[in-house]
Design a protein around this motif. Structure first.
Motif, PDB file in Angstrom:
ATOM      1  N   PRO A  84      -9.239 -65.307 -38.635  1.00  0.00           N
ATOM      2  CA  PRO A  84      -8.310 -66.218 -37.944  1.00  0.00           C
ATOM      3  C   PRO A  84      -6.955 -66.343 -38.651  1.00  0.00           C
ATOM      4  O   PRO A  84      -5.971 -66.735 -38.032  1.00  0.00           O
ATOM      5  N   LEU A  85      -6.914 -66.000 -39.936  1.00  0.00           N
ATOM      6  CA  LEU A  85      -5.637 -66.107 -40.661  1.00  0.00           C
ATOM      7  C   LEU A  85      -4.706 -64.937 -40.340  1.00  0.00           C
ATOM      8  O   LEU A  85      -3.496 -65.030 -40.517  1.00  0.00           O
ATOM      9  N   TYR A  86      -5.261 -63.823 -39.913  1.00  0.00           N
ATOM     10  CA  TYR A  86      -4.437 -62.630 -39.700  1.00  0.00           C
ATOM     11  C   TYR A  86      -4.355 -62.214 -38.222  1.00  0.00           C
ATOM     12  O   TYR A  86      -3.329 -61.730 -37.776  1.00  0.00           O
ATOM     13  N   LEU A  87      -5.469 -62.363 -37.504  1.00  0.00           N
ATOM     14  CA  LEU A  87      -5.502 -61.858 -36.129  1.00  0.00           C
ATOM     15  C   LEU A  87      -5.274 -62.991 -35.121  1.00  0.00           C
ATOM     16  O   LEU A  87      -5.347 -64.168 -35.478  1.00  0.00           O
ATOM     17  N   ASP A  88      -5.019 -62.603 -33.898  1.00  0.00           N
ATOM     18  CA  ASP A  88      -4.693 -63.532 -32.828  1.00  0.00           C
ATOM     19  C   ASP A  88      -5.914 -64.397 -32.475  1.00  0.00           C
ATOM     20  O   ASP A  88      -6.873 -63.914 -31.870  1.00  0.00           O
ATOM     21  N   ARG A  89      -5.841 -65.673 -32.783  1.00  0.00           N
ATOM     22  CA  ARG A  89      -6.985 -66.580 -32.554  1.00  0.00           C
ATOM     23  C   ARG A  89      -7.306 -66.762 -31.082  1.00  0.00           C
ATOM     24  O   ARG A  89      -8.407 -67.147 -30.722  1.00  0.00           O
ATOM     25  N   GLU A  90      -6.288 -66.542 -30.241  1.00  0.00           N
ATOM     26  CA  GLU A  90      -6.553 -66.722 -28.802  1.00  0.00           C
ATOM     27  C   GLU A  90      -7.336 -65.552 -28.231  1.00  0.00           C
ATOM     28  O   GLU A  90      -7.831 -65.614 -27.115  1.00  0.00           O
ATOM     29  N   ALA A  91      -7.430 -64.474 -28.995  1.00  0.00           N
ATOM     30  CA  ALA A  91      -8.048 -63.262 -28.439  1.00  0.00           C
ATOM     31  C   ALA A  91      -9.229 -62.747 -29.260  1.00  0.00           C
ATOM     32  O   ALA A  91     -10.038 -61.980 -28.742  1.00  0.00           O
ATOM     33  N   ILE A  92      -9.293 -63.138 -30.539  1.00  0.00           N
ATOM     34  CA  ILE A  92     -10.351 -62.582 -31.398  1.00  0.00           C
ATOM     35  C   ILE A  92     -11.029 -63.734 -32.148  1.00  0.00           C
ATOM     36  O   ILE A  92     -10.350 -64.500 -32.846  1.00  0.00           O
ATOM     37  N   ARG A  93     -12.315 -63.873 -31.978  1.00  0.00           N
ATOM     38  CA  ARG A  93     -13.056 -64.954 -32.628  1.00  0.00           C
ATOM     39  C   ARG A  93     -14.234 -64.397 -33.402  1.00  0.00           C
ATOM     40  O   ARG A  93     -14.799 -63.373 -33.024  1.00  0.00           O
ATOM     41  N   GLY A 124      -7.652 -52.963 -25.913  1.00  0.00           N
ATOM     42  CA  GLY A 124      -6.990 -54.108 -25.278  1.00  0.00           C
ATOM     43  C   GLY A 124      -7.918 -55.208 -24.794  1.00  0.00           C
ATOM     44  O   GLY A 124      -7.617 -55.892 -23.818  1.00  0.00           O
ATOM     45  N   ASN A 125      -9.039 -55.396 -25.469  1.00  0.00           N
ATOM     46  CA  ASN A 125      -9.993 -56.436 -25.072  1.00  0.00           C
ATOM     47  C   ASN A 125      -9.804 -57.709 -25.886  1.00  0.00           C
ATOM     48  O   ASN A 125      -9.247 -57.674 -26.985  1.00  0.00           O
ATOM     49  N   THR A 126     -10.329 -58.816 -25.371  1.00  0.00           N
ATOM     50  CA  THR A 126     -10.539 -59.972 -26.224  1.00  0.00           C
ATOM     51  C   THR A 126     -11.973 -59.861 -26.744  1.00  0.00           C
ATOM     52  O   THR A 126     -12.837 -59.281 -26.087  1.00  0.00           O
ATOM     53  N   VAL A 127     -12.197 -60.405 -27.955  1.00  0.00           N
ATOM     54  CA  VAL A 127     -13.423 -60.047 -28.667  1.00  0.00           C
ATOM     55  C   VAL A 127     -14.075 -61.238 -29.363  1.00  0.00           C
ATOM     56  O   VAL A 127     -13.390 -62.072 -29.955  1.00  0.00           O
ATOM     57  N   VAL A 128     -15.404 -61.270 -29.311  1.00  0.00           N
ATOM     58  CA  VAL A 128     -16.169 -62.130 -30.223  1.00  0.00           C
ATOM     59  C   VAL A 128     -16.953 -61.212 -31.152  1.00  0.00           C
ATOM     60  O   VAL A 128     -17.622 -60.278 -30.702  1.00  0.00           O
ATOM     61  N   VAL A 129     -16.832 -61.471 -32.452  1.00  0.00           N
ATOM     62  CA  VAL A 129     -17.548 -60.679 -33.445  1.00  0.00           C
ATOM     63  C   VAL A 129     -18.611 -61.557 -34.084  1.00  0.00           C
ATOM     64  O   VAL A 129     -18.307 -62.664 -34.529  1.00  0.00           O
ATOM     65  N   LYS A 130     -19.858 -61.045 -34.120  1.00  0.00           N
ATOM     66  CA  LYS A 130     -20.879 -61.775 -34.893  1.00  0.00           C
ATOM     67  C   LYS A 130     -21.335 -60.905 -36.060  1.00  0.00           C
ATOM     68  O   LYS A 130     -22.071 -59.940 -35.878  1.00  0.00           O
ATOM     69  N   PRO A 131     -20.867 -61.250 -37.281  1.00  0.00           N
ATOM     70  CA  PRO A 131     -21.337 -60.488 -38.449  1.00  0.00           C
ATOM     71  C   PRO A 131     -22.816 -60.799 -38.677  1.00  0.00           C
ATOM     72  O   PRO A 131     -23.325 -61.801 -38.181  1.00  0.00           O
ATOM     73  N   SER A 132     -23.477 -59.961 -39.455  1.00  0.00           N
ATOM     74  CA  SER A 132     -24.899 -60.192 -39.719  1.00  0.00           C
ATOM     75  C   SER A 132     -25.095 -61.326 -40.719  1.00  0.00           C
ATOM     76  O   SER A 132     -24.430 -61.383 -41.762  1.00  0.00           O
ATOM     77  N   GLU A 133     -26.035 -62.179 -40.412  1.00  0.00           N
ATOM     78  CA  GLU A 133     -26.362 -63.304 -41.302  1.00  0.00           C
ATOM     79  C   GLU A 133     -27.030 -62.820 -42.575  1.00  0.00           C
ATOM     80  O   GLU A 133     -27.141 -63.566 -43.553  1.00  0.00           O
ATOM     81  N   LEU A 134     -27.482 -61.573 -42.604  1.00  0.00           N
ATOM     82  CA  LEU A 134     -28.183 -61.073 -43.798  1.00  0.00           C
ATOM     83  C   LEU A 134     -27.211 -60.637 -44.900  1.00  0.00           C
ATOM     84  O   LEU A 134     -27.635 -60.351 -46.010  1.00  0.00           O
ATOM     85  N   ALA A 135     -25.942 -60.583 -44.597  1.00  0.00           N
ATOM     86  CA  ALA A 135     -24.925 -60.373 -45.640  1.00  0.00           C
ATOM     87  C   ALA A 135     -24.008 -61.598 -45.586  1.00  0.00           C
ATOM     88  O   ALA A 135     -22.867 -61.524 -45.109  1.00  0.00           O
ATOM     89  N   PRO A 136     -24.496 -62.765 -46.046  1.00  0.00           N
ATOM     90  CA  PRO A 136     -23.800 -64.034 -45.773  1.00  0.00           C
ATOM     91  C   PRO A 136     -22.420 -64.153 -46.401  1.00  0.00           C
ATOM     92  O   PRO A 136     -21.535 -64.791 -45.832  1.00  0.00           O
TER      93      PRO A 136
END
Ligand code: NAD
Length: 486
Positions: free
Chosen positions: A154-163, A131-143
């Motif tokens: 952003p097309l599928y998940l809640d933009r107000e809660a997951i970035r 039940g958290n809001t989340v920021v995800v940073k994928p690795s830049e080494l798999a661009p």
């Protein structure tokens, strides 16, 4: 997210309680499953572009793992969210205790490039479930994977809660300057230290999923057993991401008298699985980038290595491919034995007797995973009792990763904290202790003025639950008789 306005929005959404209800959590997990199902071909393509990962490997190690994880969470989330009953001493009767999981708030997840889908989105399953809001940073080494995650989430998940925030260490640094309620990091011990130092400023809890050198102990086997053992070693070493795996086999310990036969069996199996021409290897990933390729080459180019290579060692610089390579008894103080390899090189270290492997392992930092092939229960006990590692797997490799009922995480230098299944939910939750008391039955000895009787009462009450109850009953009786006397 550049100016971190997004972060303010995430905090607002959390405070408004948007993510707390089970409907939101289940809705997001279903949306994530939909995202994966509808974009499977794009994920395969991205994994092929970033790492040369075959779709079978991509499904086995990434897409399938993620789906399984989200399905498992959907099935169990109601149970995980329910308060757990706590036991109380009778002294506190009448009262009720419960442990109530609550979300931590706004959390930050750093993904990794070697399994850029599962190691980025699997922790997200835990963060959403809790039940958290989340920021995800994928690795830049798999661009390509990073960009696909950034486009699709952003097309599928809640933009107000997951970035999703893309970028390298500069962006990571900016993110670390913000205050988070949890940081979940997958990566190297070097950056792990940076993460922990940044988190310390705000006393932010961290989970560090780091790496290290994972050993295999190989006991003696019959010829028919050895066939299976060799397949599991070759599949575990070169299968997942060509050895660029945190729980991948780093080196192998075996008795000297078995080594040559083992090497012959490994060679035959490598040829069967992947081929023997570096230009036409199949079903094996490439090295992620030129830096990592050069790093691995430099391990091989050490002057002491020339005599150790007993198989492979060919390179395809243009396509960043390194042939599966076996090294026999490289010096134990050479970089290949002191640094985490994270690539398709397998040093084999020979010992007089297999029990010596315990001291060998204990002389090094605690590994994330330890593998042992043996039927000997005494050796198994010795491994369990006398070594420390994130996990131990007997008679197989890597498969612990897909067991939702087992915690996945390191110890010592291989990290701390854990996830997978219910452990993911716990990792992103706080277990709040809740005590409901009644106003009936007041025990006066807990209050001043103090006297010897009260000391004795409290001493007994803490030690013997039934005495507490007895005294309670006596107290009741006195109250009852005095009220009758009035
Ligand atoms: P890394 O630590 O170099 O990078 C990981 C992340 O840290 C990246 O997102 C990067 O942007 C960020 N980063 C890099 N430098 C930074 C800095 N100075 N400040 C802030 N952030 C920074 O990891 P890597 O080399 O890409 O991955 C390999 C390591 O990860 C190996 O040690 C491996 O064992 C480990 N690993 C562990 C697991 C696990 O589940 N335990 C899984 C995969 C990889």
């Amino acid at each position: 997210m550049e100016d971190f306005q997004g972060l303010i929005g995430l905090r607002r959404a959390f405070r408004a309680g948007k993510t707390r209800g089970i409907e939101w959590r289940m809705g997001q997990l279903r949306a994530l499953l939909k995202l994966v199902a509808e974009n499977e071909a794009r994920f395969f393509e991205a994994l092929e572009q970033d790492l040369g990962k075959h779709p079978v490997e991509a499904y086995r190690d990434e897409i399938g793992v993620l789906k399984k994880s989200a399905d498992h969470a959907l099935l169990n989330i109601k149970k995980w969210m329910a308060p757990k009953k706590g036991h109380l001493p009778l002294l506190l009767f009448p009262a009720r205790a419960e442990v109530l999981p609550e979300p931590l708030g706004t959390v930050l997840i750093f993904g990794s490039w070697n399994f850029p889908i599962s190691l980025t989105l699997d922790p997200l399953v835990g963060a959403i479930s809790a039940g958290n809001t989340v920021v995800v940073k994928p690795s830049e080494l798999a661009p390509v994977c990073s960009s696909l995650i950034c486009q699709t989430i952003p097309l599928y998940l809640d933009r107000e809660a997951i970035r999703v925030v893309e970028g390298g260490s500069d962006v990571a640094d900016k993110l670390l300057q913000q205050q988070w309620d949890k940081i979940f990091f997958t990566g190297s011990p070097r950056v792990g230290r940076i993460i922990m130092a940044a988190a310390a400023k705000h006393l932010t809890p961290v989970t560090l999923e780091l790496g290290g050198k994972c050993p295999v102990i190989l006991d003696s086997f019959t010829e028919s057993d050895l066939k299976v053992v060799v397949k599991r070693i070759v599949g575990g070493k070169w299968g997942p991401c060509a050895g660029q795996a945190c729980i991948g086999i780093d080196y192998l310990l075996v008795q000297q008298k078995q080594a040559l036969h083992l090497i012959e069996s490994l060679k035959a199996c490598i040829k069967k699985f992947y081929g023997d021409n570096v230009k036409s290897l199949q079903s094996i990933c490439r090295i992620v980038n030129k830096n990592h390729f050069d790093r691995l080459c430099s391990l091989l180019e050490e002057p002491s290595m020339a005599a150790s290579v007993v198989y492979g060692g060919s390179l395809d610089r243009e396509n960043l491919v390194i042939e599966p390579t076996i090294l026999l008894d490289p010096p134990v103080d050479s970089p290949v034995m002191t640094d985490e390899i994270f690539g398709p090189l397998l040093p084999i270290i020979t010992l007089d007797k297999i029990e010596d492997s315990i001291d060998f392992i204990n002389a090094r930092p605690k590994p994330l995973a330890l593998y042992a092939f043996t039927h000997n229960n005494k050796l198994k006990d010795q491994i369990l009792q006398e070594t420390s590692s994130g996990s131990v797997t007997f008679n197989d490799t890597m498969i612990q990763f897909i067991c939702d009922s087992l915690p996945f995480g390191g110890v010592g230098q291989s990290g701390f904290g854990r996830y997978h299944g219910k452990y993911s939910f716990d990792t992103f939750s706080h277990e709040k202790a809740v005590l409901h008391r009644s106003l009936y039955l007041e025990l006066e000895p807990r209050y001043p003025p103090w006297n010897d009787f009260k000391l004795e009462f409290i001493r007994l009450a803490y030690n013997f639950e039934y005495v507490g109850l007895l005294l309670l009953l006596l107290g009741l009786r006195r109250r009852y008789t005095s009220s009758r006397g009035r």
